[in-house]
Every structure is written in C-alpha cells, then in structure tokens.
Design an enzyme around this catalytic site. Structure first.
Site, PDB file in Angstrom:
ATOM      1  CE  LYS A 131     -14.446   3.072   6.113  1.00 28.61           C
ATOM      2  NZ  LYS A 131     -15.982   3.177   6.292  1.00 28.61           N
ATOM      3  CB  CYS A 161      -0.893   0.132   1.044  1.00 29.71           C
ATOM      4  SG  CYS A 161      -1.961  -1.490   1.187  1.00 29.71           S
ATOM      5  CB  CYS A 202     -12.879  -2.300   6.482  1.00 28.47           C
ATOM      6  SG  CYS A 202     -13.068  -3.432   7.826  1.00 28.47           S
ATOM      7  CG  HIS A 218      -6.275   1.685  -0.043  1.00 25.72           C
ATOM      8  ND1 HIS A 218      -5.243   2.251  -0.470  1.00 25.72           N
ATOM      9  CD2 HIS A 218      -5.865   0.427   0.874  1.00 25.72           C
ATOM     10  CE1 HIS A 218      -4.124   1.461   0.031  1.00 25.72           C
ATOM     11  NE2 HIS A 218      -4.597   0.567   0.859  1.00 25.72           N
TER      12      HIS A 218
END
Ligand SMILES: [Zn+2]
Lengths: 388, 131
Positions: free
Chosen positions: A331, A84, A210, A335
C-alpha cells in the site's frame, strides 16, 4: 532447524525509476552482494523474478541479461513468473537449492517497471495485470485486479459485516508505517476520511485502498546452513509453504478463505515448528486493504470475520500485538510486481537484524512473509528467525 | 455418464471430445451457457476443464446451465481495463450450484436474481452478460 540463511539484502526505493530492468536490478543486487561480502566466484546461481517484462517491454530471457549486468555471466540462472508472488517463488527455489545441495550461495531477487511515468499508461497496465486472471472465463467479463479483490471483499463484508471504515484503517496504518521507511513509494500520512473520499476504483475499494504501480528491485543472498556461519549477519529461513488454489475464482470452495494462503501458512508453520502466536511481525500482501484483512485471518492471527475489527482496534499497528506491514506494505512501500516478494524478505531480514530505525518492531525475532499471486491462486509463506 | 442431452450435444464436436472452449463459445453466442458436472464429487462448473477442479476426476458430463440465478458477490469497476468503458459491474453468479464470473448490465446487490441478457465480446472471447 534452519533451511538456509539470508546473508545479504538490498533493494531500491520503490517508485518511478527511469532505468532499464538491468540497471534497476543492479541497484538491489550489488548492495545485497556487498552486504553479504560476496563477489563473482562466490555466487553459484542467480534466481530472478520478473512478471510483465515480456508483455510491457518486449524483454524476456532476463536471467543471463541480469547476470551479465552484475558480473555473474556464466552462472546458471532461472527466471520465475507467478504474478505478484513471482520473487517469493524464486526465493523458495533458492532456499531449496541450498538446502538440498546443488548450490551453496544463490543471489535471488526481482525487478519490475510498472509506473505510468516510465512505461504504459493506466488502462494498458490494468490490461497487462489482468493477464493473470483466467483468459477465457474471467477476462471477458471486464474484470480487473481491484475487481477480483473487490468481489472477495464484498462477500467478506456480506458474511461478516466488515466495513469500509475498517478497510480504510488498514490504509491509514500502512501509510503511517510508510512514512518511517525511506524506500517507500508513498511517504505521507493519511486518515480514514481521506481514504473514504478518494475516487472509486472497484467497490468497495477507493484509490487509497489500492497499492500503487511501482518500479523497483530487491535482492537477497541465500547461503546454505554449512556456509551461513562464515557470514556476518545471517538470518535463518526456518519454514516455507507454497500452495495454489482453483482458477477461476468462481469455482473456489469459499470466496473469503484465500485457501492457498491457509495451506501455505500451515506448511510454513509446520516446517518452522511454530504457530501464528509465535510470529512477532508480518509482511503481507496488502495489494488492496481488503486483501490484508483476508490475509490476517488466513494466516491465523485473527478468527474468520475478526480481521476488520482487529484492524480498527489497532491490533495490527506498529505497537500493536501483531504488527502487520511495518515497511508500509504494498500500500505505501509500493508494488513493483516481480520485486515485491524478495522485498518482503529484505524487510524481514533487516527487522530481525534490528536495522530499520524508527519502524523497528521491538524484539523482532520471528517474522513471517505472505506473498500472493493472481486471483489468490498462488501464495508463498516464509518464516524467518534470528539465528540462535 | 448419464443420458446425453440433445440441447448440449448439438454444440459438441463429437461424443468423445468432451466440452471444449470452442463449443462453450459457440453455445454462449446462441445464449446457451454450457458447463460440466463431475460424476464423482458432484461439483458443477461453468468453466470447462480436462478434469474436475475440486477432485481431479475425468468423469465430467457436459451440461447446459440455467440462464437465471443469484448474485453471490459483485463489484462496480470504475477504472476499467483497456477496451472497456467504465463504470461496469462484474459479479459471481450462481446458476443451479455452478458459479460463473459475468458482466452485469446495471448495479446489483448480493442475493439479487439476474438472468442472461447477452454477450460481451472482446478480442474474440465472449463473456456472459446478465441483467
Ligand atoms: Zn469432482
């Protein structure tokens, strides 16, 4: 002292995009080049981040493919993969390349397609993501990334008394910020009760703790100190830190410390000659609500164990003492793995320029980005400041 | 290096090879958890490496880890990766100062005592299962 300057920024909306990686990347790269006022011939190199394309789309060697698509065929390219933290590492190398001389102007960005709408379904994607965990000593246990951060956060709750309500407050805040960001994957407010009532993913995390799987791209144009003044709106990069920590997580010295973030922050603060108190706002890697709590402590905004209470007290809200994730963060903004790092740099650039409208942090002159990869094994911290 | 341990040696490929992943796998499938102890800093690990993850020393002694220990942290995973049925529990378990990631048969709390009860098998990679 500036190491380099960001002179142009662009990104797509984050969310489902039924486009190829090249098409998606162009939707960030061409606006970034237009924002900077650069064309083919002005750009010396392309650095690009993509994490999973080889696994999920059988698509590798992306440097020349993406360069060709945006009219930069021929320039040297470099593709980065650090889970990431992929495109913040690409950004670091772009900054170092113009700082140390090989290039004057570099286009750097990231692109990823992760949504079930356009690619693999959730179990397959969960398996692809977990490739960043240790293949021999973590993956066979059936771990997932929500699980990795669940392990770290449960230990934090045990040691410091951090609560599920405090975690939920992080999601509520980031969703609220996301409603002010037209590029956010989620543009809807939520509340603590809805977060706590959402289905379990990996305890203590529920679905609303998540970040989503997103598609998206982001890009910035980086120029050397010597060239920056010839651009309209340069924002200076004054410090970068980059550190790794032990894999597997069982061998880390302290599970709640996110040591690589502490080390990267200390390097970035030292290079920028500032401290945590000087930071006006921060974009950090809130892949899960617990990750934001751990990061606010690792970056020195709050003492160890105070991250949860600080979130609950509103100290990290848009009008709080240290606004965290004004963009909505991972959030709410979303992502798209390899695009997340440079998307944080886009938000820092636009906040410092004062261009983000209703989510503008007042007097945003110093911003910090924290981008974490894998099981807290890689962290990059970047400090950007208004040009004086 | 200290005296070799016959319980460990029978899994090793030779006295100079150190602890390989192949040996670690073979042992786990016979309910023996192997690891390494660092002669320089004392760190104990359940994940064989070429050098100590803490201090970089190459003086690593293959050791057999105890098969019972304490849960340091745990999570119940309700959305499993492909190939697993959810929900299932994953924990970090401490075995005489060495910590490993493992599956756990039922839900547990931090501080609970657990012991090795079997092996999880996926894609020819075994993982320890506690209960
Ligand atoms: Zn050592």
């Amino acid at each position: 002292m500036p190491r380099a300057s960001v002179v142009g920024a662009g990104m797509t909306e984050f969310g489902p995009h039924d486009k190829t990686l090249s098409e998606l990347f162009a939707e960030a790269a061409l606006p970034a080049m237009a924002d900077a006022g650069v064309e083919r011939g002005d750009v010396d190199a392309l650095f690009v981040g993509n994490t999973l394309g080889g696994t999920t789309e059988n698509d590798t060697h992306l440097g020349p493919k993406l360069a060709s698509h945006v009219g930069l065929a021929g320039v040297p390219t470099q593709r980065f993969e650090d889970a990431c933290a992929t495109s913040s590492n690409a950004f670091k190398h772009a900054v170092r390349a113009v700082e140390s001389g090989p290039h004057d102007v570099v286009l750097v960005g990231g692109v990823e397609r992760c949504t079930p709408e356009t690619g693999l379904d959730t179990p397959e994607m969960t398996k692809a993501f977990v490739s960043a965990a240790d293949r021999q000593y973590e993956q066979p246990a059936g771990i997932t990334f929500p699980g990795v951060f669940g392990l770290l956060t449960k230990r934090h709750m045990h040691e410091y008394g951090t609560t599920e309500e405090q975690l939920a407050r992080v999601a509520v805040k980031n969703h609220a910020n996301g409603t002010l960001n037209p590029r956010a994957h989620f543009g809807k407010e939520t509340d603590v009760e809805s977060v706590l009532d959402s289905p379990l993913v990996a305890d203590p995390f529920r679905l609303m703790d998540c970040c989503p799987f997103s598609d998206g791209a982001s890009a910035v144009v980086v120029a050397s100190e010597a060239f920056a003044d010839s651009f309209d709106a340069p924002v200076d990069v004054t410090g970068i830190g980059h550190a790794t920590d032990i894999v597997p997580i069982a061998d880390k010295e302290r599970l709640t410390a996110t040591h690589s973030a502490r080390e990267a922050a200390s390097q970035a603060y030292e290079e920028a000659e500032i401290g945590a108190d000087d930071v006006d706002f921060c974009e950090l890697h809130d892949c899960f609500t617990g990750a934001e709590v751990l990061a606010t402590e690792a970056l020195g905004f709050f003492a160890d164990g105070e991250g949860g209470p600080a979130a609950e007290a509103g100290r990290t809200e848009l009008d709080g003492e240290i606004p965290i994730n004004p963009s909505g963060g991972l959030k709410a903004k979303g992502h798209p793995i390899g695009a997340t790092g440079t998307a944080q740099i886009v938000e820092l650039t636009e906040q410092i320029r004062g261009e983000v409208g209703s989510r503008q942090v007042p007097e945003a002159t110093t911003g910090l980005a924290h981008n974490l990869g894998g099981d807290t094994a890689t962290t990059l911290v970047t400090v950007m400041e208004a040009r004086t | 290096m200290s005296e070799s341990d016959p319980a460990v040696d029978r899994f090793l490929e030779g006295s100079d090879a150190g602890l390989t992943h192949t040996a670690w796998k073979r042992a786990l499938r016979e309910d023996v958890l192997l690891g390494e102890a660092c002669a320089d800093c004392g760190h104990r690990s359940g994940a064989p490496r070429a050098a100590c993850v803490r201090c970089g020393s190459r003086e690593l002694e293959p050791i057999a880890l105890p098969t019972s220990g304490e849960v340091i942290t745990e999570t119940t995973i309700a959305v499993p990766p492909e190939g697993f049925d959810g929900p299932h529990t994953v924990a970090i378990v401490e075995l005489d100062a060495a910590r490993i990631m493992a599956g756990v048969e039922e839900s547990v709390d931090i501080g609970d005592s657990v012991e090795l009860v079997g092996v999880l098998e996926r894609d020819d990679e075994p993982g320890p299962l506690f209960g």
